[in-house]
Scaffold this active site. Structure first.
Site, PDB file in Angstrom:
ATOM      1  N   GLU A  22    -100.867 -73.024 -62.603  1.00 34.68           N
ATOM      2  CA  GLU A  22    -101.316 -71.763 -62.018  1.00 34.68           C
ATOM      3  C   GLU A  22    -101.406 -70.706 -63.107  1.00 34.68           C
ATOM      4  OE1 GLU A  22    -102.528 -68.602 -60.321  1.00 34.68           O
ATOM      5  OE2 GLU A  22    -102.465 -70.448 -59.100  1.00 34.68           O
ATOM      6  N   GLN A  23    -102.585 -70.069 -63.219  1.00 33.88           N
ATOM      7  CA  GLN A  23    -102.769 -69.111 -64.305  1.00 33.88           C
ATOM      8  C   GLN A  23    -102.041 -67.792 -64.087  1.00 33.88           C
ATOM      9  OE1 GLN A  23    -106.825 -67.945 -64.910  1.00 33.88           O
ATOM     10  NE2 GLN A  23    -107.196 -67.443 -62.771  1.00 33.88           N
ATOM     11  N   TYR A  39    -106.601 -57.479 -35.698  1.00 36.20           N
ATOM     12  CA  TYR A  39    -105.568 -58.255 -35.019  1.00 36.20           C
ATOM     13  C   TYR A  39    -104.208 -57.936 -35.624  1.00 36.20           C
ATOM     14  CZ  TYR A  39    -106.802 -61.217 -39.057  1.00 36.20           C
ATOM     15  OH  TYR A  39    -107.101 -61.680 -40.316  1.00 36.20           O
ATOM     16  N   ASP A  92    -111.796 -73.542 -51.813  1.00 35.70           N
ATOM     17  CA  ASP A  92    -112.913 -72.687 -52.210  1.00 35.70           C
ATOM     18  C   ASP A  92    -113.653 -73.218 -53.436  1.00 35.70           C
ATOM     19  OD1 ASP A  92    -112.522 -70.974 -50.138  1.00 35.70           O
ATOM     20  OD2 ASP A  92    -111.697 -69.329 -51.326  1.00 35.70           O
TER      21      ASP A  92
END
Length: 376
Positions: free
Chosen positions: A34-35, A214, A292
């Site tokens: 993870e960067q 919401y 993604d």
């Protein structure tokens, strides 16, 4: 088998937890790169439908979800001028019995925290940026910004819409701008009490403008996201602030909930909305993409995060069951997931039009169809 995962967002973290669970007795080794220096999230809401919640519960998050999640009574589509409900779909009363898990609204930061606290710290490398990847017949190598490298049997790109892995291995085309931007804000329930907003999932569709709102964080906050057409050069980043006056003016002719939420928001943020074109394939040898990085989609069906969760579960199971042939395991994952995710990707893109109709006859036809559906 050694698995390299690039990215510890929602999808990458769920993949890590699933690999931890499945691989405990089967010799699966993995590392998450993870960067970012820490696992944090912007203050935005997220909708978690049963297809994602069921997996999160299998990974031990049931108590967390019931604590910070909010189960909406129903989903409502409303008229922008009158606030009249055009279509109402029951949720809380039927979803769990029908699909085997609840439907939750949540704060993204709450979900990230619940995932992060369960990650194995010995398999997580923070502040670690992948700059390139390469593979040969037997191994795949991730080359890092500090000059070092990680070697594994497979590599999974879970590194988001601007994925280094996708851009290098699959398709270097940039994300596609939609022509719309999203403004978002968060309001405490106490401050918004006078608006009388029920615990529903509400979407209000107007001419070239819509808003969704919401409850999140166990019901202590209301999250709202407004989407409108824009020609301005706004970047795709949730950290950009926006002018309250500008957003408030957009809702001048609307019924009171949208205007009231904007007025009560201390800090507004804005981002340009992008998705990406569907890929012909998600697998290249020992390298695959998910979430993604594979199928970035617009938010109209609220499926981006849960599709990443589905990817993670299916991918972990495919690798667990296919350790003798990792490439075949990746292709099995692609075969099980690609068509479903890409259909949602395109449906979400198509929904942008009918969410923001500004022709009176088209709006009337849309609302008539929705009302007829409600009667059925």
């Amino acid at each position: 088998m050694r698995i390299i995962v690039t990215g510890a967002g929602i999808g990458g973290s769920v993949l890590a937890l699933a690999l931890e669970q499945f691989g405990e007795k089967e010799g699966i080794d993995y590392v998450v790169l993870e960067q970012a220096p820490a696992l944090t999230e912007v203050g935005a809401g997220i909708q978690l439908s049963p297809n994602g919640v069921r997996i999160l519960e299998r990974l031990g998050l049931a108590d967390d979800l019931s604590r910070f999640g909010v189960e909406p009574e129903s989903h409502q589509l409303k008229n922008w001028k009158t606030g009249e409900t055009v279509l109402q779909t029951p949720l809380k009363a039927v979803v769990k019995d029908t699909f085997g898990a609840p439907y939750y609204h949540a704060h993204r930061a709450d979900l990230i925290d619940a995932l992060a606290i369960r990650l194995n710290p010995n398999r997580l490398r923070l502040n670690t940026k992948v700059v390139s990847v390469d593979q040969d017949g037997d191994k795949v190598t991730a080359r890092l910004a500090d000059g070092s490298s990680e070697i594994g049997d497979v590599l999974i790109g879970a590194d988001g819409i601007h994925s280094v892995i996708r851009n290098q291995v699959f398709n270097p085309e940039p994300p596609r701008p939609s022509g719309y931007v999203a403004w978002r804000g968060m309001v405490s329930t106490e401050r918004a009490a006078h608006l009388g907003i029920d615990k529903q999932s509400v979407a209000v569709m107007g001419p070239r403008l819509s808003i969704v709102f919401y409850y999140v964080s166990g019901g202590t906050k209301i999250n709202w996201v407004a989407i409108g057409a824009s020609d301005d050069k706004i970047h795709e980043s949730w950290s950009q602030t926006a002018s309250k006056d500008e957003v408030r003016k957009s809702f001048d002719d609307w019924y009171d909930h949208a205007k009231g939420l904007v007025d009560l928001t201390d800090e507004l943020f804005v981002t340009a909305l992008h998705d990406r074109e569907p890929l012909r394939g998600w697998v290249d040898g020992r390298i695959a993409v998910m979430g993604d990085a594979a199928h970035a989609m617009l938010p109209y069906h609220a499926q981006g995060a849960v599709q990443s969760i589905e990817d993670a579960w299916v991918l972990a199971r495919s690798l667990q069951m296919g350790q003798d042939d990792p490439i075949a395991a990746l292709l099995k994952y692609e075969n099980l997931r690609k068509d479903r995710a890409q259909r949602l990707q395109l449906h979400s893109r198509n929904a942008e039009h009918w969410y923001h109709l500004d022709d009176a006859e088209e709006v009337a036809r849309r609302d008539t169809r929705l009302a007829a559906h409600a009667l059925n």
